[in-house]
Motif scaffolding. Structure first.
Motif, PDB file in Angstrom:
ATOM      1  N   ALA A 126       0.812  -1.219   0.000  1.00  0.00           N
ATOM      2  CA  ALA A 126       0.000   0.000   0.000  1.00  0.00           C
ATOM      3  C   ALA A 126       0.842   1.264   0.000  1.00  0.00           C
ATOM      4  CB  ALA A 126      -0.934   0.011   1.210  1.00  0.00           C
ATOM      5  N   GLN A 127       2.151   1.123   0.225  1.00  0.00           N
ATOM      6  CA  GLN A 127       3.068   2.261   0.311  1.00  0.00           C
ATOM      7  C   GLN A 127       2.560   3.307   1.302  1.00  0.00           C
ATOM      8  OE1 GLN A 127       4.121   3.802  -3.619  1.00  0.00           O
ATOM      9  NE2 GLN A 127       5.906   2.476  -3.585  1.00  0.00           N
ATOM     10  N   VAL A 128       2.226   2.851   2.494  1.00  0.00           N
ATOM     11  CA  VAL A 128       1.759   3.744   3.542  1.00  0.00           C
ATOM     12  C   VAL A 128       2.020   3.077   4.884  1.00  0.00           C
ATOM     13  CG1 VAL A 128      -0.610   2.864   3.759  1.00  0.00           C
ATOM     14  CG2 VAL A 128      -0.159   5.295   4.149  1.00  0.00           C
ATOM     15  N   LYS A 129       2.059   3.890   5.921  1.00  0.00           N
ATOM     16  CA  LYS A 129       2.110   3.369   7.275  1.00  0.00           C
ATOM     17  C   LYS A 129       0.741   3.543   7.908  1.00  0.00           C
ATOM     18  CE  LYS A 129       6.930   4.633   8.234  1.00  0.00           C
ATOM     19  NZ  LYS A 129       7.766   5.490   9.109  1.00  0.00           N
ATOM     20  N   ALA A 130       0.347   2.579   8.714  1.00  0.00           N
ATOM     21  CA  ALA A 130      -0.930   2.662   9.416  1.00  0.00           C
ATOM     22  C   ALA A 130      -0.741   2.071  10.805  1.00  0.00           C
ATOM     23  CB  ALA A 130      -2.025   1.915   8.651  1.00  0.00           C
ATOM     24  N   SER A 131      -1.723   2.286  11.656  1.00  0.00           N
ATOM     25  CA  SER A 131      -1.580   1.908  13.060  1.00  0.00           C
ATOM     26  C   SER A 131      -2.524   0.791  13.475  1.00  0.00           C
ATOM     27  CB  SER A 131      -1.851   3.115  13.971  1.00  0.00           C
ATOM     28  OG  SER A 131      -0.788   4.029  13.949  1.00  0.00           O
ATOM     29  N   LEU A 132      -1.994  -0.087  14.336  1.00  0.00           N
ATOM     30  CA  LEU A 132      -2.834  -0.835  15.249  1.00  0.00           C
ATOM     31  C   LEU A 132      -3.133   0.117  16.389  1.00  0.00           C
ATOM     32  CD1 LEU A 132      -0.748  -4.132  15.468  1.00  0.00           C
ATOM     33  CD2 LEU A 132      -2.917  -3.870  14.269  1.00  0.00           C
ATOM     34  N   ARG A 133      -4.338   0.107  16.883  1.00  0.00           N
ATOM     35  CA  ARG A 133      -4.682   1.120  17.879  1.00  0.00           C
ATOM     36  C   ARG A 133      -5.650   0.552  18.911  1.00  0.00           C
ATOM     37  NH1 ARG A 133      -3.713   6.400  17.093  1.00  0.00           N
ATOM     38  NH2 ARG A 133      -3.554   6.073  14.839  1.00  0.00           N
ATOM     39  N   GLY A 134      -5.451   0.924  20.157  1.00  0.00           N
ATOM     40  CA  GLY A 134      -6.370   0.531  21.214  1.00  0.00           C
ATOM     41  C   GLY A 134      -5.660   0.385  22.540  1.00  0.00           C
ATOM     42  N   PRO A 135      -6.404   0.394  23.638  1.00  0.00           N
ATOM     43  CA  PRO A 135      -5.801   0.324  24.973  1.00  0.00           C
ATOM     44  C   PRO A 135      -5.049  -0.973  25.241  1.00  0.00           C
ATOM     45  CG  PRO A 135      -8.203   0.164  25.090  1.00  0.00           C
ATOM     46  CD  PRO A 135      -7.870   0.567  23.699  1.00  0.00           C
ATOM     47  N   LYS A 136      -5.346  -2.040  24.501  1.00  0.00           N
ATOM     48  CA  LYS A 136      -4.637  -3.312  24.706  1.00  0.00           C
ATOM     49  C   LYS A 136      -3.162  -3.198  24.341  1.00  0.00           C
ATOM     50  CE  LYS A 136      -8.572  -5.334  25.685  1.00  0.00           C
ATOM     51  NZ  LYS A 136      -8.932  -5.569  27.097  1.00  0.00           N
ATOM     52  N   LEU A 137      -2.782  -2.144  23.605  1.00  0.00           N
ATOM     53  CA  LEU A 137      -1.392  -1.970  23.191  1.00  0.00           C
ATOM     54  C   LEU A 137      -0.537  -1.287  24.259  1.00  0.00           C
ATOM     55  CD1 LEU A 137      -2.205  -0.969  19.559  1.00  0.00           C
ATOM     56  CD2 LEU A 137      -0.661  -2.834  20.138  1.00  0.00           C
ATOM     57  N   LEU A 138      -1.148  -0.772  25.302  1.00  0.00           N
ATOM     58  CA  LEU A 138      -0.379  -0.088  26.336  1.00  0.00           C
ATOM     59  C   LEU A 138       0.495  -1.083  27.098  1.00  0.00           C
ATOM     60  CD1 LEU A 138      -3.145   2.317  27.639  1.00  0.00           C
ATOM     61  CD2 LEU A 138      -0.995   3.003  26.577  1.00  0.00           C
ATOM     62  N   PRO A 139       1.776  -0.781  27.291  1.00  0.00           N
ATOM     63  CA  PRO A 139       2.666  -1.703  27.997  1.00  0.00           C
ATOM     64  C   PRO A 139       2.270  -1.887  29.460  1.00  0.00           C
ATOM     65  CG  PRO A 139       3.919  -0.091  26.733  1.00  0.00           C
ATOM     66  CD  PRO A 139       2.503   0.374  26.738  1.00  0.00           C
ATOM     67  N   ALA A 140       2.656  -3.036  30.005  1.00  0.00           N
ATOM     68  CA  ALA A 140       2.504  -3.249  31.438  1.00  0.00           C
ATOM     69  C   ALA A 140       3.517  -2.400  32.195  1.00  0.00           C
ATOM     70  CB  ALA A 140       2.694  -4.726  31.771  1.00  0.00           C
ATOM     71  N   VAL A 141       4.719  -2.285  31.636  1.00  0.00           N
ATOM     72  CA  VAL A 141       5.773  -1.478  32.249  1.00  0.00           C
ATOM     73  C   VAL A 141       6.495  -0.698  31.150  1.00  0.00           C
ATOM     74  CG1 VAL A 141       7.904  -1.467  33.603  1.00  0.00           C
ATOM     75  CG2 VAL A 141       6.137  -3.183  34.085  1.00  0.00           C
ATOM     76  N   ALA A 142       6.666   0.607  31.372  1.00  0.00           N
ATOM     77  CA  ALA A 142       7.528   1.431  30.536  1.00  0.00           C
ATOM     78  C   ALA A 142       8.723   1.829  31.390  1.00  0.00           C
ATOM     79  CB  ALA A 142       6.782   2.671  30.047  1.00  0.00           C
ATOM     80  N   LEU A 143       9.905   1.365  31.006  1.00  0.00           N
ATOM     81  CA  LEU A 143      11.122   1.667  31.761  1.00  0.00           C
ATOM     82  C   LEU A 143      11.971   2.623  30.932  1.00  0.00           C
ATOM     83  CD1 LEU A 143      13.313  -0.812  33.786  1.00  0.00           C
ATOM     84  CD2 LEU A 143      14.336   1.005  32.416  1.00  0.00           C
ATOM     85  N   VAL A 144      12.149   3.836  31.426  1.00  0.00           N
ATOM     86  CA  VAL A 144      12.865   4.881  30.691  1.00  0.00           C
ATOM     87  C   VAL A 144      14.125   5.243  31.474  1.00  0.00           C
ATOM     88  CG1 VAL A 144      12.731   7.163  29.634  1.00  0.00           C
ATOM     89  CG2 VAL A 144      10.668   5.748  29.814  1.00  0.00           C
ATOM     90  N   ASP A 145      15.271   4.872  30.930  1.00  0.00           N
ATOM     91  CA  ASP A 145      16.566   5.129  31.558  1.00  0.00           C
ATOM     92  C   ASP A 145      17.343   6.116  30.687  1.00  0.00           C
ATOM     93  OD1 ASP A 145      19.170   5.097  32.543  1.00  0.00           O
ATOM     94  OD2 ASP A 145      19.145   2.949  32.991  1.00  0.00           O
TER      95      ASP A 145
END
Length: 388
Positions: free
Chosen positions: A159-178
């Motif tokens: 399709a020569q495009v970017k598209a998203s999977l979207r929804g609250p199920k995609l939120l990580p259990a843990v985001a670790l930012v160092d």
């Protein structure tokens, strides 16, 4: 403005601070899985210490490398590997591409079917209804904020495009930012990712969906980006600069996930699908033209729009000058782009002949829905032309 009414969603847990990567193995084990799919960028060696620490806790680890921006086909390959290894937890350590791939794999592993069943714009857009595998996101760049967003961007060569999977199920259990993971990052990476983070603070702040909580995060993120991004790229980031860049990226992710984006990302999605172009650099090339066209459109067609006075506040936040005017924000962004040597879109193959195709695809992009107002085709064409 109308009374505040909003919803805010993010990762279950955010862990931030220098040196906190050392906590990752125990955080993963606490999620209850025994077999880890470790998603990395094109240099898996950066995650070798993490892998060894996970294995030292008795967890089986299967590696999956994401060499470029993730595609539908790549995710299909990853799902096959995940199923074969019977992985029950996903950890992604890398830039936005690795994190988006990890999110997609963790979510799709439990849904059944094909990625196109759930992908918006070019797929069937079905909702993700089943709980994802536990997912831990560890960013090594400061740009996408993917560790706290509820979408995963996938490219489609067909399709020569970017598209998203979207929804609250995609939120990580843990985001670790160092922030220490930014040590040694090339200046070009810091520049492109930092400009991506900046655009993801500016667009939600001007968004038609802005709310008081994302406003507070955007203001703080903009101050930190404005004071540190240029110096970090040109001189190398010290500890304070690394913290500022990492927080600006994190806050940008929180903002975009809850207030949306705008025309910068509305264009960036199809540009990334049409050409081999790094997302952050594409956003940087578009930002000043988008701001200018939006400002003129608001003045001409919606002078009472609540986003209009925010342009002056944006200028104050970026320049640090209380007397700054709206146009000063545009000048500041353009000067930053020049200082960081961000090229135009022609560098990646965009030509005037393909501008109509780009405008058509950009108009259909989901990010356009949160732009302060609907832009005309002529205005969209001007943005694309000025960004070449």
């Amino acid at each position: 403005m109308s009374p505040a009414a909003f919803e805010f969603a993010t990762a279950t847990r955010i862990v931030f601070g220098p040196g906190r990567l050392a906590e990752a193995p125990e955080l993963v084990r606490a999620l209850g899985g025994q077999r880890v799919l470790l998603v990395t960028g094109k240099t898996p060696a950066r995650a070798s210490a993490l892998r060894e620490s996970l294995e030292a806790l008795g967890l089986a680890v299967t590696g999956f490398r994401v060499e470029g921006e993730p595609t539908v086909d790549l995710v299909r390959q990853g799902l096959g590997l995940l199923a074969q290894a019977r992985c029950d937890v996903v950890v992604a350590m890398g830039g936005g591409s690795a994190l988006d791939a990890g999110k997609a794999l963790a979510a799709l592993a439990t849904q059944g079917g094909d990625p196109l069943d759930y992908l918006e714009v070019i797929g069937r857009g079905q909702p993700l209804t089943r709980a994802s595998l536990p997912f831990v996101a560890i960013p090594t760049t400061a740009g996408t904020g993917s560790e706290v967003t509820r979408n995963a961007v996938l490219g489609s060569k067909e399709a020569q495009v970017k598209a998203s999977l979207r929804g609250p199920k995609l939120l990580p259990a843990v985001a670790l930012v160092d922030p220490d993971l930014l040590i040694g990052a090339p200046a070009s990476v810091l520049a492109a990712s930092g400009m991506d983070a900046l655009s993801q603070l500016i667009e939600p702040f001007l968004s038609a969906r802005a709310n008081p909580l994302t406003d507070a995060l955007a203001r703080e993120g903009l101050r930190r980006s404005a004071r540190s991004l240029r110096r970090a790229v040109l001189e190398g980031p010290d500890a304070g600069g690394r913290e500022d860049l990492a927080l600006a990226s994190l806050f940008g992710g929180l903002c975009l996930a809850n207030s949306g984006l705008g025309a910068v990302h509305g264009f960036a999605a199809p540009v990334g699908g049409m050409f081999d172009a790094p997302h952050g650099a594409v956003c940087a090339a578009l930002l000043s033209a988008v701001l200018d066209v939006n400002l003129r459109a608001l003045r001409a067609r919606a002078p009472e729009h609540p986003s209009l006075p925010r342009f002056r506040e944006l200028a104050v936040l970026l320049t640090g000058r209380a007397e700054a005017r709206e146009e000063d924000a545009l000048s500041w962004v353009e000067a930053l782009r020049a200082d960081l040597r961000i090229p135009g879109l022609a560098t990646y193959g965009l030509t005037p002949a393909r501008l109509p195709e780009l405008v058509t695809k950009a108009r259909a992009a989901s990010s356009m829905k949160a732009n302060p107002l609907t832009l005309t085709d002529a205005e969209l064409a001007e943005i694309a032309t000025r960004s070449l």
